[in-house]
Design a protein around this motif. Structure first.
Motif, PDB file in Angstrom:
ATOM      1  N   VAL A  13      36.255   2.378  -8.641  1.00  0.00           N
ATOM      2  CA  VAL A  13      37.053   1.576  -9.577  1.00  0.00           C
ATOM      3  C   VAL A  13      36.459   1.705 -10.981  1.00  0.00           C
ATOM      4  CG1 VAL A  13      37.787  -0.764 -10.196  1.00  0.00           C
ATOM      5  CG2 VAL A  13      37.682  -0.073  -7.795  1.00  0.00           C
ATOM      6  N   ILE A  14      37.318   2.040 -11.925  1.00  0.00           N
ATOM      7  CA  ILE A  14      36.873   2.225 -13.310  1.00  0.00           C
ATOM      8  C   ILE A  14      37.566   1.195 -14.178  1.00  0.00           C
ATOM      9  CG2 ILE A  14      36.775   3.848 -15.247  1.00  0.00           C
ATOM     10  CD1 ILE A  14      37.400   5.955 -12.749  1.00  0.00           C
ATOM     11  N   ALA A  24      38.018  10.103 -18.465  1.00  0.00           N
ATOM     12  CA  ALA A  24      37.078  11.204 -18.165  1.00  0.00           C
ATOM     13  C   ALA A  24      36.266  10.876 -16.909  1.00  0.00           C
ATOM     14  CB  ALA A  24      36.143  11.445 -19.349  1.00  0.00           C
ATOM     15  N   HIS A  25      35.882   9.579 -16.755  1.00  0.00           N
ATOM     16  CA  HIS A  25      35.183   9.189 -15.515  1.00  0.00           C
ATOM     17  C   HIS A  25      36.099   9.448 -14.310  1.00  0.00           C
ATOM     18  CE1 HIS A  25      32.541   7.277 -18.289  1.00  0.00           C
ATOM     19  NE2 HIS A  25      33.056   6.064 -18.290  1.00  0.00           N
ATOM     20  N   VAL A  90      32.348   2.241  -5.366  1.00  0.00           N
ATOM     21  CA  VAL A  90      31.690   2.339  -6.677  1.00  0.00           C
ATOM     22  C   VAL A  90      32.486   1.524  -7.703  1.00  0.00           C
ATOM     23  CG1 VAL A  90      30.921   3.902  -8.527  1.00  0.00           C
ATOM     24  CG2 VAL A  90      30.912   4.709  -6.147  1.00  0.00           C
ATOM     25  N   LEU A  91      31.747   0.783  -8.510  1.00  0.00           N
ATOM     26  CA  LEU A  91      32.358   0.070  -9.642  1.00  0.00           C
ATOM     27  C   LEU A  91      31.766   0.631 -10.928  1.00  0.00           C
ATOM     28  CD1 LEU A  91      33.760  -2.370 -11.125  1.00  0.00           C
ATOM     29  CD2 LEU A  91      31.638  -3.645 -10.701  1.00  0.00           C
ATOM     30  N   ILE A  92      32.623   1.056 -11.836  1.00  0.00           N
ATOM     31  CA  ILE A  92      32.140   1.483 -13.158  1.00  0.00           C
ATOM     32  C   ILE A  92      32.608   0.442 -14.172  1.00  0.00           C
ATOM     33  CG2 ILE A  92      32.068   3.316 -14.881  1.00  0.00           C
ATOM     34  CD1 ILE A  92      32.679   5.352 -12.741  1.00  0.00           C
ATOM     35  N   ASN A  93      31.665  -0.342 -14.668  1.00  0.00           N
ATOM     36  CA  ASN A  93      31.973  -1.349 -15.696  1.00  0.00           C
ATOM     37  C   ASN A  93      32.035  -0.648 -17.045  1.00  0.00           C
ATOM     38  OD1 ASN A  93      32.117  -3.872 -14.274  1.00  0.00           O
ATOM     39  ND2 ASN A  93      29.904  -3.754 -13.948  1.00  0.00           N
ATOM     40  N   ILE A 250      28.182  10.892 -14.502  1.00  0.00           N
ATOM     41  CA  ILE A 250      28.908   9.911 -13.684  1.00  0.00           C
ATOM     42  C   ILE A 250      28.881  10.333 -12.220  1.00  0.00           C
ATOM     43  CG2 ILE A 250      31.256   9.071 -13.186  1.00  0.00           C
ATOM     44  CD1 ILE A 250      29.967   7.543 -15.466  1.00  0.00           C
ATOM     45  N   VAL A 251      29.122  11.613 -11.961  1.00  0.00           N
ATOM     46  CA  VAL A 251      29.094  12.085 -10.568  1.00  0.00           C
ATOM     47  C   VAL A 251      27.686  11.903  -9.999  1.00  0.00           C
ATOM     48  CG1 VAL A 251      29.318  14.121  -9.088  1.00  0.00           C
ATOM     49  CG2 VAL A 251      31.007  13.683 -10.893  1.00  0.00           C
TER      50      VAL A 251
END
Ligand SMILES: NC(=O)c1ccc[n+]([C@@H]2O[C@H](COP(=O)([O-])OP(=O)(O)OC[C@H]3O[C@@H](n4cnc5c(N)ncnc54)[C@H](O)[C@@H]3O)[C@@H](O)[C@H]2O)c1
Length: 275
Positions: A13-14, A24-25, A90-93, A250-251
């Motif tokens: 989740v982005i 891009a993420h 995965v959480l990307i804040n 990020i990966v």
């Protein structure tokens, strides 16, 4: 070794996924097999981003309406995603307010200057950038804790580590008290994210949840050439970043390749914070 970077089937989740860096993420994780979920208050661009990703990678991503300042909205998003995908890995804040420092001001005062910086703008910026990351980490993190695994990545900034050099925002001909500056709230939000990263990394270290921060430098997005030149002079590599230059990081942070890494800040800034 290659298998360490394989994130096939992971649900990522982005927040703020409709924006410049968020997309891009999303592309990055899809290129390595994960399912990107664009979570944004503005889903306008999301379908187009997901179409592009599908065309390039064959991966079908997802989208969810999400206001990071509202715990109800985040809980509803989590419920929707667990119903469809079973879990979130995965959480990307990533969501934040990024006020572009304006060259013009029609008002009698320049809004960004510290002396008169309004508590309204302060509260709004902290709400989205910092409280938003706190709430998403709490709600998605509790879900990860139940699953005994998860990754949280906080998108901070080089300005979490150094003060803004306000000289690059200066506009010829304006009096001192009308010169625009990078707002104080940006520095405080980003430094706060680094503290949140370290706090949660330790707090959940024994729960299978890793928490790291990425500190990106400024991304070229057709800004004013004078600004770009001034900023580039502060960067040892002599240029701003391209959005794609954070994808590998990020990966790496999402994947088993970083399995012994938690509580760290990965700085990618062309060397700016070294000077
Ligand atoms: N662009 C840069 O040069 C740069 C440099 C360093 C760090 N960063 C950081 O990277 C992240 C992304 O930056 P960007 O340039 O892509 O920004 P952007 O403005 O392009 O995207 C931000 C996204 O957040 C969304 N958003 C705003 N409020 C929200 C809310 N309440 N709930 C959910 N979503 C919300 C917006 O709709 C937007 O899609 C930010 O945290 C930013 O501070 C950016």
């Amino acid at each position: 070794m290659r298998n360490n970077f394989d994130i096939t089937g992971k649900v990522v989740v982005i927040t703020g996924g409709s924006g410049l860096l968020g997309r891009a993420h999303a592309q990055a994780v899809a290129e390595f097999g994960a399912i990107p979920v664009i979570g944004d208050i503005d889903l306008g661009p999301a379908a187009g981003i997901l179409d592009e990703i599908h065309k390039n990678t064959g991966i079908k991503g997802d989208l969810v309406e999400l206001d990071v300042t509202s715990s109800n909205s985040i809980a509803a998003a989590l419920e929707q995603l667990t119903n469809v995908h079973g879990r979130v890995d995965v959480l990307i804040n990533n969501a934040a307010l990024n006020p572009s420092v304006s060259n013009k001001s029609d008002d009698s005062k320049e809004w960004s200057r510290f002396e008169d910086f309004s508590t309204d703008v302060w509260n709004r910026d902290l709400d989205v950038g910092l409280t938003g990351a706190f709430l998403c980490s709490q709600i998605f993190g509790n879900h990860m804790k139940e699953n005994k695994h998860g990754v949280i990545i906080n998108i901070a900034s080089d300005l979490a580590l150094i003060a803004p050099d306000q000289r690059i925002y200066r506009v010829e001909g304006l009096s001192e008290d009308m010169q625009p500056v990078k707002p104080v709230s940006y520095s405080v939000v980003k430094a706060g994210l680094v503290a949140l990263t370290k706090y949660l990394a330790v707090y959940w270290a024994d729960q299978g949840i890793r928490v790291n921060a990425l500190c990106p430098g400024g991304i070229f997005d057709n800004q004013d050439i004078g600004f770009v030149n001034k900023l580039s002079e502060l960067i040892p590599m002599g240029r701003m970043a391209e959005p794609s230059e954070y994808k590998s990081a990020i990966v790496f942070l999402c994947s088993e390749a970083s399995r012994y890494m938690t509580g760290s800040c990965l700085t990618i800034d062309g060397g700016r914070t070294v000077w």
